[in-house]
Motif scaffolding. Structure first.
Motif, PDB file in Angstrom:
ATOM      1  N   CYS A 144      92.824  28.231  34.064  1.00 19.54           N
ATOM      2  CA  CYS A 144      93.908  28.447  35.008  1.00 19.54           C
ATOM      3  C   CYS A 144      95.194  28.552  34.212  1.00 19.54           C
ATOM      4  O   CYS A 144      95.267  28.114  33.053  1.00 19.54           O
ATOM      5  N   LEU A 145      96.206  29.126  34.808  1.00 17.36           N
ATOM      6  CA  LEU A 145      97.476  29.389  34.127  1.00 17.36           C
ATOM      7  C   LEU A 145      98.610  28.880  34.991  1.00 17.36           C
ATOM      8  O   LEU A 145      98.790  29.335  36.116  1.00 17.36           O
ATOM      9  N   LEU A 146      99.377  27.927  34.463  1.00 18.05           N
ATOM     10  CA  LEU A 146     100.417  27.255  35.234  1.00 18.05           C
ATOM     11  C   LEU A 146     101.806  27.633  34.747  1.00 18.05           C
ATOM     12  O   LEU A 146     102.112  27.521  33.557  1.00 18.05           O
ATOM     13  N   SER A 147     102.639  28.100  35.683  1.00 10.95           N
ATOM     14  CA  SER A 147     104.075  28.253  35.421  1.00 10.95           C
ATOM     15  C   SER A 147     104.786  27.105  36.103  1.00 10.95           C
ATOM     16  O   SER A 147     104.952  27.114  37.328  1.00 10.95           O
ATOM     17  N   ASP A 148     105.188  26.113  35.334  1.00  9.79           N
ATOM     18  CA  ASP A 148     105.846  24.951  35.922  1.00  9.79           C
ATOM     19  C   ASP A 148     107.213  25.326  36.488  1.00  9.79           C
ATOM     20  O   ASP A 148     107.604  24.847  37.557  1.00  9.79           O
ATOM     21  N   SER A 149     107.898  26.232  35.809  1.00 13.52           N
ATOM     22  CA  SER A 149     109.239  26.628  36.269  1.00 13.52           C
ATOM     23  C   SER A 149     109.179  27.415  37.570  1.00 13.52           C
ATOM     24  O   SER A 149     110.052  27.286  38.438  1.00 13.52           O
ATOM     25  N   GLU A 150     108.135  28.237  37.739  1.00 13.65           N
ATOM     26  CA  GLU A 150     107.985  29.045  38.944  1.00 13.65           C
ATOM     27  C   GLU A 150     107.148  28.346  40.010  1.00 13.65           C
ATOM     28  O   GLU A 150     107.023  28.857  41.130  1.00 13.65           O
ATOM     29  N   ARG A 151     106.545  27.198  39.649  1.00 13.09           N
ATOM     30  CA  ARG A 151     105.712  26.422  40.573  1.00 13.09           C
ATOM     31  C   ARG A 151     104.528  27.250  41.077  1.00 13.09           C
ATOM     32  O   ARG A 151     104.209  27.282  42.270  1.00 13.09           O
ATOM     33  N   VAL A 152     103.862  27.906  40.132  1.00 21.99           N
ATOM     34  CA  VAL A 152     102.751  28.798  40.452  1.00 21.99           C
ATOM     35  C   VAL A 152     101.575  28.501  39.537  1.00 21.99           C
ATOM     36  O   VAL A 152     101.747  28.286  38.331  1.00 21.99           O
ATOM     37  N   LEU A 153     100.379  28.503  40.107  1.00 19.33           N
ATOM     38  CA  LEU A 153      99.144  28.376  39.346  1.00 19.33           C
ATOM     39  C   LEU A 153      98.256  29.580  39.625  1.00 19.33           C
ATOM     40  O   LEU A 153      97.891  29.835  40.771  1.00 19.33           O
ATOM     41  N   PHE A 154      97.898  30.328  38.579  1.00 17.61           N
ATOM     42  CA  PHE A 154      96.878  31.370  38.697  1.00 17.61           C
ATOM     43  C   PHE A 154      95.538  30.666  38.463  1.00 17.61           C
ATOM     44  O   PHE A 154      95.242  30.225  37.349  1.00 17.61           O
ATOM     45  N   SER A 155      94.722  30.573  39.520  1.00 16.29           N
ATOM     46  CA  SER A 155      93.548  29.698  39.459  1.00 16.29           C
ATOM     47  C   SER A 155      92.228  30.420  39.194  1.00 16.29           C
ATOM     48  O   SER A 155      91.178  29.765  39.131  1.00 16.29           O
ATOM     49  N   GLY A 156      92.259  31.745  39.043  1.00 18.66           N
ATOM     50  CA  GLY A 156      91.011  32.454  38.799  1.00 18.66           C
ATOM     51  C   GLY A 156      89.978  32.137  39.869  1.00 18.66           C
ATOM     52  O   GLY A 156      90.298  32.065  41.059  1.00 18.66           O
ATOM     53  N   ASP A 157      88.741  31.908  39.432  1.00 15.81           N
ATOM     54  CA  ASP A 157      87.674  31.571  40.378  1.00 15.81           C
ATOM     55  C   ASP A 157      87.331  30.079  40.336  1.00 15.81           C
ATOM     56  O   ASP A 157      86.212  29.684  40.680  1.00 15.81           O
ATOM     57  N   THR A 158      88.309  29.278  39.929  1.00 17.17           N
ATOM     58  CA  THR A 158      88.108  27.832  39.980  1.00 17.17           C
ATOM     59  C   THR A 158      88.433  27.293  41.364  1.00 17.17           C
ATOM     60  O   THR A 158      87.634  26.577  41.975  1.00 17.17           O
ATOM     61  N   LEU A 159      89.600  27.663  41.892  1.00 16.33           N
ATOM     62  CA  LEU A 159      90.045  27.127  43.180  1.00 16.33           C
ATOM     63  C   LEU A 159      90.481  28.259  44.098  1.00 16.33           C
ATOM     64  O   LEU A 159      91.285  29.110  43.710  1.00 16.33           O
TER      65      LEU A 159
END
Length: 213
Positions: A144-159
């Motif tokens: 997964c890929l987290l942008s803390d500043s943008e408050r966004v998580l790219f979760s793929g097929d995990t969640l």
């Protein structure tokens, strides 16, 4: 950061076109790649990087067309799932065959081969302002890929919204998935989740409504 979602292909896989201050990059590359290319051209954008959340065919088979149109495009993926890109399509075709539909199989394998990875990602790496979180389970090298500043998580097929990625593939592992979901549960409730399939959600919503969390 400007994020443009596209739902592409037979599995309605989400691709995200992301514009930051200096560049354009992609999260995942479902086929047909022409859908992504057309959207990029429409907005006069040239991506310099493709980050793959994992190696399954419905997230990588757009690479062939994308690399033809944008030859300088770099590909980033985890070490474990980089094997999907380096084994001449053996793992990818095995996953396609799992669905046991000849017409579908023939169409999907026409998008092979895909290019090998240029960048190998691991836990804690930061790429394009996104922090890599290793979340094995759906595949051994899912991230997964987290942008803390943008408050966004790219979760793929995990969640997903109210669900999670499948763990019945030959190299999936439900125990690993549980551990990965526990990682994501530690994130703040206001984090927006942009999954590999389906609509966006929030971590807080998933904590309250997702039976797997």
């Amino acid at each position: 950061m400007i994020i443009t979602p596209l739902s592409v292909g037979a599995f309605q896989t989400n691709c995200y076109i992301v514009q930051d201050d200096n560049s354009t990059f992609l999260i995942d590359a479902p086929a047909p790649g022409e859908v992504i290319i057309n959207k990029l051209k429409q907005n006069k954008l040239i991506p310099d990087l493709l980050i793959l959340t994992h190696g399954h065919f419905d997230h990588v088979l757009g690479i062939k067309e994308l690399k033809k149109e944008f030859p300088n495009l770099k590909i980033a993926i985890s070490a474990q799932d980089s094997k999907y890109l380096s084994d001449d399509g053996e793992r990818i075709t095995r996953d396609i065959a799992f669905f046991n539909e000849d017409l579908f199989y023939n169409k999907m394998v026409s998008y092979l081969p895909v290019d090998k990875a240029d960048i190998i990602l691991k836990e804690g790496d930061v790429i394009k302002g996104l922090t890599v979180i290793e979340t094995p389970g759906h595949t051994p090298g899912s991230i997964c890929l987290l942008s803390d500043s943008e408050r966004v998580l790219f979760s793929g097929d995990t969640l997903f919204q109210s669900s999670i990625g499948r763990t019945d593939f030959y190299n999936s592992n439900y125990s690993d998935m549980v551990s990965s979901l526990n990682k994501l549960k530690s994130l703040d409730d206001d984090i927006i989740v942009l999954p590999g399939h389906g609509p966006s959600t929030k971590i807080g919503f998933e904590k309250k409504n997702n039976p797997y969390l």
